[in-house]
Write a protein that holds these residues in place. Structure first.
Motif, PDB file in Angstrom:
ATOM      1  N   GLU A  34      -2.053   4.092  -4.203  1.00 37.61           N
ATOM      2  CA  GLU A  34      -1.939   2.595  -4.825  1.00 37.61           C
ATOM      3  C   GLU A  34      -1.993   1.293  -4.058  1.00 37.61           C
ATOM      4  O   GLU A  34      -1.284   1.404  -2.916  1.00 37.61           O
ATOM      5  CB  GLU A  34      -0.417   2.847  -5.520  1.00 37.61           C
ATOM      6  N   LEU A  35      -2.563   0.507  -4.483  1.00 33.01           N
ATOM      7  CA  LEU A  35      -2.427  -0.919  -3.822  1.00 33.01           C
ATOM      8  C   LEU A  35      -2.141  -1.908  -4.672  1.00 33.01           C
ATOM      9  O   LEU A  35      -2.583  -2.078  -5.733  1.00 33.01           O
ATOM     10  CB  LEU A  35      -3.837  -1.345  -3.240  1.00 33.01           C
ATOM     11  N   GLY A  88       0.895  -1.349  -0.094  1.00 33.26           N
ATOM     12  CA  GLY A  88       0.019  -0.118  -0.094  1.00 33.26           C
ATOM     13  C   GLY A  88       0.731   1.260   0.068  1.00 33.26           C
ATOM     14  O   GLY A  88       1.715   1.343   0.925  1.00 33.26           O
ATOM     15  N   ARG A  89       0.537   2.183  -0.880  1.00 32.13           N
ATOM     16  CA  ARG A  89       1.395   3.650  -0.874  1.00 32.13           C
ATOM     17  C   ARG A  89       0.400   4.644  -1.014  1.00 32.13           C
ATOM     18  O   ARG A  89      -0.449   4.708  -1.994  1.00 32.13           O
ATOM     19  CB  ARG A  89       2.102   3.455  -2.138  1.00 32.13           C
ATOM     20  N   SER A  90       0.317   5.368   0.150  1.00 31.14           N
ATOM     21  CA  SER A  90      -0.510   6.562   0.409  1.00 31.14           C
ATOM     22  C   SER A  90      -2.113   6.152  -0.068  1.00 31.14           C
ATOM     23  O   SER A  90      -2.858   6.746  -0.483  1.00 31.14           O
ATOM     24  CB  SER A  90      -0.113   7.684  -0.721  1.00 31.14           C
ATOM     25  N   LEU A  91      -2.278   5.031   0.442  1.00 28.40           N
ATOM     26  CA  LEU A  91      -3.809   4.146   0.253  1.00 28.40           C
ATOM     27  C   LEU A  91      -4.821   4.902   0.793  1.00 28.40           C
ATOM     28  O   LEU A  91      -4.631   5.167   2.000  1.00 28.40           O
ATOM     29  CB  LEU A  91      -3.562   2.605   0.372  1.00 28.40           C
ATOM     30  N   THR A  92      -5.597   5.317   0.031  1.00 28.33           N
ATOM     31  CA  THR A  92      -6.893   6.281   0.591  1.00 28.33           C
ATOM     32  C   THR A  92      -8.031   5.585   0.103  1.00 28.33           C
ATOM     33  O   THR A  92      -8.150   5.061  -1.091  1.00 28.33           O
ATOM     34  CB  THR A  92      -6.798   7.714   0.093  1.00 28.33           C
ATOM     35  N   LEU A 142     -10.315   5.610   4.942  1.00 30.76           N
ATOM     36  CA  LEU A 142      -8.692   5.068   5.190  1.00 30.76           C
ATOM     37  C   LEU A 142      -8.128   6.420   4.534  1.00 30.76           C
ATOM     38  O   LEU A 142      -8.357   6.739   3.514  1.00 30.76           O
ATOM     39  CB  LEU A 142      -8.313   3.869   4.525  1.00 30.76           C
ATOM     40  N   GLU A 143      -6.805   6.800   4.955  1.00 25.61           N
ATOM     41  CA  GLU A 143      -6.097   7.903   4.222  1.00 25.61           C
ATOM     42  C   GLU A 143      -4.628   7.769   4.572  1.00 25.61           C
ATOM     43  O   GLU A 143      -3.882   7.571   5.638  1.00 25.61           O
ATOM     44  CB  GLU A 143      -6.652   9.311   5.104  1.00 25.61           C
ATOM     45  N   GLY A 144      -4.053   7.720   3.471  1.00 27.10           N
ATOM     46  CA  GLY A 144      -2.626   7.698   3.411  1.00 27.10           C
ATOM     47  C   GLY A 144      -1.673   6.737   4.202  1.00 27.10           C
ATOM     48  O   GLY A 144      -0.823   6.601   4.557  1.00 27.10           O
TER      49      GLY A 144
END
Length: 251
Positions: A61-62, A8-12, A21-23
């Protein structure tokens, strides 16, 4: 270090203008037993739904085995999702059907429609279903109507369904929420044993801090949609737990 299963990269993720969900930034590797902990509404179930592809991220991104699941073709996405089994809090069993039919639902990602329909009349692959029920220690219930089972037995049927699917990853959303302490320990012991002996990866959301610490290698603490900590279970201290479940934030 093996390739991460999930990155997960900055997944929101937003729902109707509300941030669930944030960041989020994290990696989950093969063979790990990762516990998601935090108060109700922290985002644990939402994260599991993103991991199995039921939801799509609205930001960041996931990656799943290095691929952006939400951007893949439906066929490629389904192929990857077959390697991810989910035990839902509501179990999603059909109570009016026999146990074997609910267990055989684990085949639906690879069975044709005709085989699935035929199996409702003459159950297919009975030896595999029986083997899965033996692993969860209720083989004698194979022909029992599911609505005749206890809550703990239904939990085991849901797990047997995942075993028949034979995924690389098991996602479990509060699988012991409705069980008493004794049955909760049995279910957690069973999940941990299956992962340890079969090399599967477990990501599990839990309200019970005791079981999270005793049965998971690593804990991700979520609060109001953000990660407060992500570290080995043995290193999570009481101050962090107080921040996680209290009104203070460690940010």
């Amino acid at each position: 270090m093996p390739e991460a299963i999930f990155v997960g990269r900055s997944l929101t993720c937003h729902f109707r203008g509300v941030t669930a969900l944030e960041g989020l930034n994290f990696c989950i590797y093969p063979g790990e037993k990762v516990g998601l902990i935090g108060a109700s509404g922290a985002g644990k179930s939402t994260l599991l739904s993103l991991l199995n592809g039921q939801l799509r991220p609205t930001g960041g991104e996931l990656l799943t085995w290095g691929e952006p699941l939400a951007q893949l073709s439906p066929r490629r996405r389904r192929r990857i999702q077959r390697q991810i089994g989910t035990i839902y809090q509501q179990l999603n069993l059909v109570d009016s059907l026999a146990v074997i039919h609910n267990v055989n639902a684990g085949h639906l990602g690879r069975w044709s429609f005709l085989k699935a329909a035929f199996s409702l009349i003459f159950p297919c692959d009975r030896p595999l279903a029986l083997a899965a029920l033996e692993q969860v220690r209720i083989p004698e219930k194979i022909l029992t109507r599911t609505d005749e089972l206890s809550g703990g037995q239904k939990q085991r049927v849901a797990l047997a369904r995942v075993l028949v699917q034979d995924p690389a990853v098991i996602l479990a959303d509060e699988p012991i929420a409705s069980l008493d302490p004794h049955l909760s320990r049995e279910m957690m012991d069973l999940l941990a044993h299956l992962c340890d002996t079969q090399g599967k990866t477990l990501v599990i959301s839990l309200h019970s801090l005791e079981f999270a610490r005793s049965h998971c290698d690593r804990l991700i603490g979520l609060k109001t949609g953000k990660i407060l900590f992500d570290q080995p279970a043995a290193t999570v201290n009481d101050t962090q737990i107080a921040h996680l479940y209290g009104h203070q934030s460690i940010y």
